[in-house]
Scaffold this motif. Structure first.
Motif, PDB file in Angstrom:
ATOM      1  N   VAL B 214       0.845  -1.201   0.000  1.00 44.89           N
ATOM      2  CA  VAL B 214       0.000   0.000   0.000  1.00 44.89           C
ATOM      3  C   VAL B 214       0.881   1.252   0.000  1.00 44.89           C
ATOM      4  CG1 VAL B 214      -1.525   1.387   1.464  1.00 44.89           C
ATOM      5  CG2 VAL B 214      -2.097  -0.996   0.965  1.00 44.89           C
ATOM      6  N   LEU B 215       1.901   1.265   0.865  1.00 41.37           N
ATOM      7  CA  LEU B 215       2.835   2.398   0.887  1.00 41.37           C
ATOM      8  C   LEU B 215       3.507   2.559  -0.469  1.00 41.37           C
ATOM      9  CD1 LEU B 215       4.937   2.384   4.195  1.00 41.37           C
ATOM     10  CD2 LEU B 215       3.118   3.953   3.508  1.00 41.37           C
ATOM     11  N   ALA B 216       3.857   1.423  -1.082  1.00 42.49           N
ATOM     12  CA  ALA B 216       4.551   1.448  -2.374  1.00 42.49           C
ATOM     13  C   ALA B 216       3.608   1.761  -3.527  1.00 42.49           C
ATOM     14  CB  ALA B 216       5.243   0.098  -2.615  1.00 42.49           C
ATOM     15  N   GLU B 217       2.316   1.951  -3.196  1.00 45.61           N
ATOM     16  CA  GLU B 217       1.286   2.235  -4.202  1.00 45.61           C
ATOM     17  C   GLU B 217       1.280   1.226  -5.339  1.00 45.61           C
ATOM     18  OE1 GLU B 217       1.934   6.365  -5.111  1.00 45.61           O
ATOM     19  OE2 GLU B 217       1.009   7.011  -3.223  1.00 45.61           O
ATOM     20  N   ARG B 218       1.410  -0.042  -4.963  1.00 44.14           N
ATOM     21  CA  ARG B 218       1.352  -1.125  -5.945  1.00 44.14           C
ATOM     22  C   ARG B 218      -0.103  -1.380  -6.339  1.00 44.14           C
ATOM     23  NH1 ARG B 218       5.311  -1.702  -8.683  1.00 44.14           N
ATOM     24  NH2 ARG B 218       4.631  -3.809  -9.236  1.00 44.14           N
ATOM     25  N   PRO B 219      -0.320  -2.081  -7.460  1.00 42.25           N
ATOM     26  CA  PRO B 219      -1.693  -2.373  -7.893  1.00 42.25           C
ATOM     27  C   PRO B 219      -2.459  -3.171  -6.823  1.00 42.25           C
ATOM     28  CG  PRO B 219      -0.102  -3.010  -9.590  1.00 42.25           C
ATOM     29  CD  PRO B 219       0.679  -2.580  -8.402  1.00 42.25           C
ATOM     30  N   LYS B 220      -3.776  -3.029  -6.882  1.00 37.80           N
ATOM     31  CA  LYS B 220      -4.681  -3.703  -5.926  1.00 37.80           C
ATOM     32  C   LYS B 220      -4.390  -5.192  -5.782  1.00 37.80           C
ATOM     33  CE  LYS B 220      -8.221  -0.957  -4.459  1.00 37.80           C
ATOM     34  NZ  LYS B 220      -7.824  -0.376  -3.183  1.00 37.80           N
ATOM     35  N   ASP B 221      -4.114  -5.881  -6.912  1.00 43.74           N
ATOM     36  CA  ASP B 221      -3.946  -7.331  -6.799  1.00 43.74           C
ATOM     37  C   ASP B 221      -2.718  -7.694  -5.964  1.00 43.74           C
ATOM     38  OD1 ASP B 221      -2.172  -6.443  -8.702  1.00 43.74           O
ATOM     39  OD2 ASP B 221      -2.408  -8.177 -10.033  1.00 43.74           O
TER      40      ASP B 221
END
Lengths: 354, 354
Positions: B214-221
């Motif tokens: 989440v911190l890394a703003e990765r995709p939802k999956d």
């Protein structure tokens, strides 16, 4: 002060002295909560709905325990202050409703945990939750309410408000631990006592009053003014509470007179009586509060010493000082019904002592 | 499993049965924490510094109580998972350090409150904090750590991470209350038991693993994958813990075998033994766990029933199932040393049972 009667009652198998005071009507100088209750009525209805829905859980023990305390007729003074200061700051959004509910949840969680810490039997005139559901439920439902409080703050989305309220949570706990560490120490100074009540009581009043103008993005001086109002009101409130514990009426307080005495809590009426007393009197305070050797006539004797040294009156004088600071903190706001209602809250809190 | 010896020891004036198991070395299949510890070493040093500085307070009882538990050699598995999943998600900032410390504080607060709830004497092989400083300090220092956890999250400033962790706080408390409500009820189903451990244990593992991506703003999956890894690892971890409570070694666990039995906790080894047993056996479980009438030979008999019905083995089989789900959850990430280190954590957690 009106006529006074003493009566004995049995608590935990020990006879304790209760003091019943007939209240004189000093209306006018006594202030009232009515104006602020009237001005925040519509918002408060939404807060109450929020509180009810946020204590809901499939785990039925949670709403049972939470609502036992929440619906037991507390004045909801802290959430009212959040709504009032938001209105004073001309806030136009919705966030103050959830923040007010958060503030009440933080307060309720503190009460649940305090009852475990103090081993209290009664709270607001009803059996403490821990007496009905056990210490476990009080600790855990308190934790649940704290979690819900933070969830609601996150939903509001103001990092500044989150900062203020999460800081308050640590300061409150710190104040409570400090009180625990100072417990039974009759050498506590007035300054040390003040540091404890700033933490355990006034910080939440301050935070409750600060988040309103913060949400409204008002200038720093208005935020600081509301914080200062809350902080000083909170100190005054606690001082009066501590005086009432030795002079109020069972019925009105919803708890027994002398609770602090039996728990060995060092509050300002004691701090002053210890300092102003002679060596024999100090021995009395050491025996009763430090060593916890309390006999039947001791509470009556303690109240006698406080009357001799006027420590209850002076505790209330101190409260009046902080109350004056609270009212002056709001001076930079233009006169308005809300400003005057907030001043009435100060008078009401101090007026409880008479 | 290796050789097994029973010994009697005295606890709270009651003789209780301890079981000592000689561990076979099953290295290879047992997994290891070493790879993940090595890969997160630099970040973990910063987490430890943060933990130390954030337990500091002028109120000296706070660092005393907090560090008694924090420095008592827990594995710090939860903060390690936050650092590891942040690294897996190629996060480049600093926020994961404070979030990892927050996760450890939330866990420590839970332990402090649990000890009060369970009336535990020991924790991690040392006297529980409540035995040294009293229930009061455990409740209040727990509250302080929760407050500090939220303060650190607010400093990181990610509302999404705040949402995940504050939700976890309410779900954990809800799970603990559910466990309290289900306590002593031998008719608890496996599903009800699972719901409890999802709340009280797995939710924090899930949140600890979710905030990294989440911190890394990765995709939802990827966020969902890490959450699922943590959730299933947490379930496996608790299942193994519950099996160990009836078959592990005092020394290794740092607590006495049979704690759950004496507290009347209904865990999966009991749920299965109750269902698979005959009516006489069910009477035994009702007498010991529901009515709390426990005699000297009862723990030995309980373990005998669990061996007869293979409920410890099957509890560990269930753990293996959730462990497999945890590893599969990470399948969408490319192979890397960190991905393989996370799989090793799963094997290690299950391997503890052998």
């Amino acid at each position: 002060m009106g006529s006074r009667a003493f009566l004995w009652c049995r608590q935990n198998g020990v006879h304790v002295l209760g003091v019943v005071v007939a209240f004189e009507d000093k209306s006018g100088s006594q202030g009232s909560l009515q104006p602020i209750v009237d001005l925040t009525k519509a918002d408060m209805a939404r807060v109450n709905t929020t509180i009810l829905s946020r204590t809901g859980s499939e785990v039925t023990m949670i709403p049972e325990v939470a609502n036992h305390l929440i619906s037991s007729g507390g004045k909801r003074l802290r959430p009212i202050l959040t709504l009032a200061t938001a209105q004073l700051a001309r806030y136009r959004g919705d966030g103050h409703v959830k923040l007010a509910a958060s503030v009440e949840f933080m307060h309720t969680a503190t009460l649940l945990h305090d009852d475990v810490v103090d081993e209290s039997d009664m709270r607001r005139g009803k059996p403490a939750a821990r007496m009905l559901w056990g210490n476990e439920a009080s600790v855990l439902v308190g934790d649940f309410l704290l979690g819900q409080a933070f969830k609601m703050m996150v939903e509001v989305g103001s990092l500044k408000a989150l900062d203020i309220l999460s800081t308050a949570a640590t300061v409150i706990a710190e104040g409570e631990v400090a009180q625990l560490a100072a417990a039974k120490n009759t050498a506590t100074t007035e300054d040390e006592y003040l540091a404890v009540i700033r933490g355990k009581t006034a910080e939440l009043f301050a935070a409750a009053c600060e988040v309103g103008p913060v949400l409204a993005e008002r200038p720093k001086d208005e935020q600081a003014a509301c914080r200062s109002f809350g902080m000083n009101l909170g100190i005054a409130f606690q001082l009066v509470d501590d005086a009432l514990d030795y002079g109020g009426s069972d019925a009105k307080l919803g708890k027994n007179v002398g609770d602090d005495f039996r728990e060995g809590k060092i509050t300002l009426p004691v701090v002053l009586a210890f300092r102003r007393g002679n060596e024999a009197e100090r021995d009395f305070w050491r025996r009763t509060l430090e060593r916890g050797e309390i006999e039947e006539a001791d509470l009556e004797h303690a109240i006698g010493l406080m009357r001799r040294h006027k420590t209850l009156e002076d505790t209330i004088e101190r409260a009046r000082h902080y109350g004056a600071m609270a009212k002056d903190a709001l001076a930079l706001f233009a006169d308005s019904p809300m400003k005057s209602a907030l001043a009435d809250v100060v008078e009401f809190c101090i007026g409880r002592a008479h």
